[in-house]
Design a protein around this motif. Structure first.
Motif, PDB file in Angstrom:
ATOM      1  N   LEU A 198       5.601   2.695  11.435  1.00 20.87           N
ATOM      2  CA  LEU A 198       6.160   3.465  11.125  1.00 20.87           C
ATOM      3  C   LEU A 198       5.220   4.580   9.906  1.00 20.87           C
ATOM      4  N   ALA A 199       5.202   4.167   8.086  1.00 18.33           N
ATOM      5  CA  ALA A 199       5.666   4.679   7.874  1.00 18.33           C
ATOM      6  C   ALA A 199       4.308   5.617   7.831  1.00 18.33           C
ATOM      7  N   GLY A 237       7.776  -1.637  10.782  1.00 16.04           N
ATOM      8  CA  GLY A 237       7.739  -0.764   9.462  1.00 16.04           C
ATOM      9  C   GLY A 237       6.753   0.093   9.161  1.00 16.04           C
ATOM     10  N   THR A 238       6.119  -0.789   8.469  1.00 13.51           N
ATOM     11  CA  THR A 238       4.916  -0.261   7.890  1.00 13.51           C
ATOM     12  C   THR A 238       4.003   1.054   9.305  1.00 13.51           C
ATOM     13  N   LEU A 242      11.668   6.372   6.099  1.00 13.47           N
ATOM     14  CA  LEU A 242      10.933   6.520   6.814  1.00 13.47           C
ATOM     15  C   LEU A 242       9.929   7.446   7.560  1.00 13.47           C
ATOM     16  N   ASP A 272      14.292   5.311  10.484  1.00 11.74           N
ATOM     17  CA  ASP A 272      15.362   4.701   9.310  1.00 11.74           C
ATOM     18  C   ASP A 272      16.142   4.329  10.740  1.00 11.74           C
TER      19      ASP A 272
END
Length: 202
Positions: free
Chosen positions: A97-98, A94-95, A157, A176
């Motif tokens: 992708l951000a 997730g980090t 995201l 997401d």
């Protein structure tokens, strides 16, 4: 290390820990059986036949209880380990992708998402949804999406989604949704399906 390598390493780690725990449990049970056998032999030599029968019943019961408790504890530890490792992998993903959504390459990716949504819902009055952070891309997407473009704080995201309220159809190309689908797939195919159980006789 790429995500596939991490998943492979995760599976190998969990398998190795499970095998080590099973081997330890087998050694403990063998020691328990040997100790019980030695006590039964001593009682037999002393002519305590009735005690032997009772000891056998008790030993069998205790052995089942011991195995059940040890197995439940092992499964619980492995379950916690899997959850911890899974959360770590997907938190890192997730980090990343951000960070991608904040990069220069993201706009091209977003345009590709919108094209896929248009191909999925052609000729409809569907409305396109972007993250509030991506509202600035709306004008640049008009050449692809001629319908309504709005923002939706439900995903964070990146990517885009589209919904045709009239026909009750929705298409999702958000990062997401992709991450959530990957998490669900991983949980179903990690090779270790574990359930919390109560210890006891069995």
């Amino acid at each position: 290390m790429n995500e596939q390598s991490k998943l492979g390493a995760f599976r190998r780690s969990m398998t190795a820990q499970a095998e080590a725990e099973i081997a330890r449990m087998e050694q403990e049970m063998e020691a328990l059986r040997q100790a019980r056998a030695a006590r039964e032999k001593a009682r037999a030599e002393a002519g305590e036949d009735r005690c032997i029968a009772q000891a056998r019943v008790q030993a069998a019961r205790e052995s089942r209880q011991t195995v059940a408790r040890a197995g439940a504890a092992c499964r619980a530890r492995l379950l916690r380990l899997r959850e911890t490792l899974t959360e770590g992998v997907f938190e890192e993903t997730g980090t990343r992708l951000a960070a991608f959504a904040a990069s220069e390459e993201y706009e091209g990716y977003l345009r590709d998402c919108v094209r896929r949504l248009r191909e999925t819902l052609p000729g409809t009055g569907a409305a396109l949804s972007l993250r509030p952070e991506d509202a600035g891309y709306a004008d640049g997407l008009r050449d692809i999406w001629q319908g309504e473009i709005r923002t939706d704080g439900a995903f964070r995201l990146g990517g885009a989604a589209a919904a045709d309220a009239e026909h009750g159809v929705r298409a999702d190309a958000t990062l997401d949704a992709a991450l959530a689908a990957q998490r669900d797939w991983f949980r179903a195919h990690s090779g270790v399906i574990l359930h919390e159980v109560e210890g006891g006789e069995g």
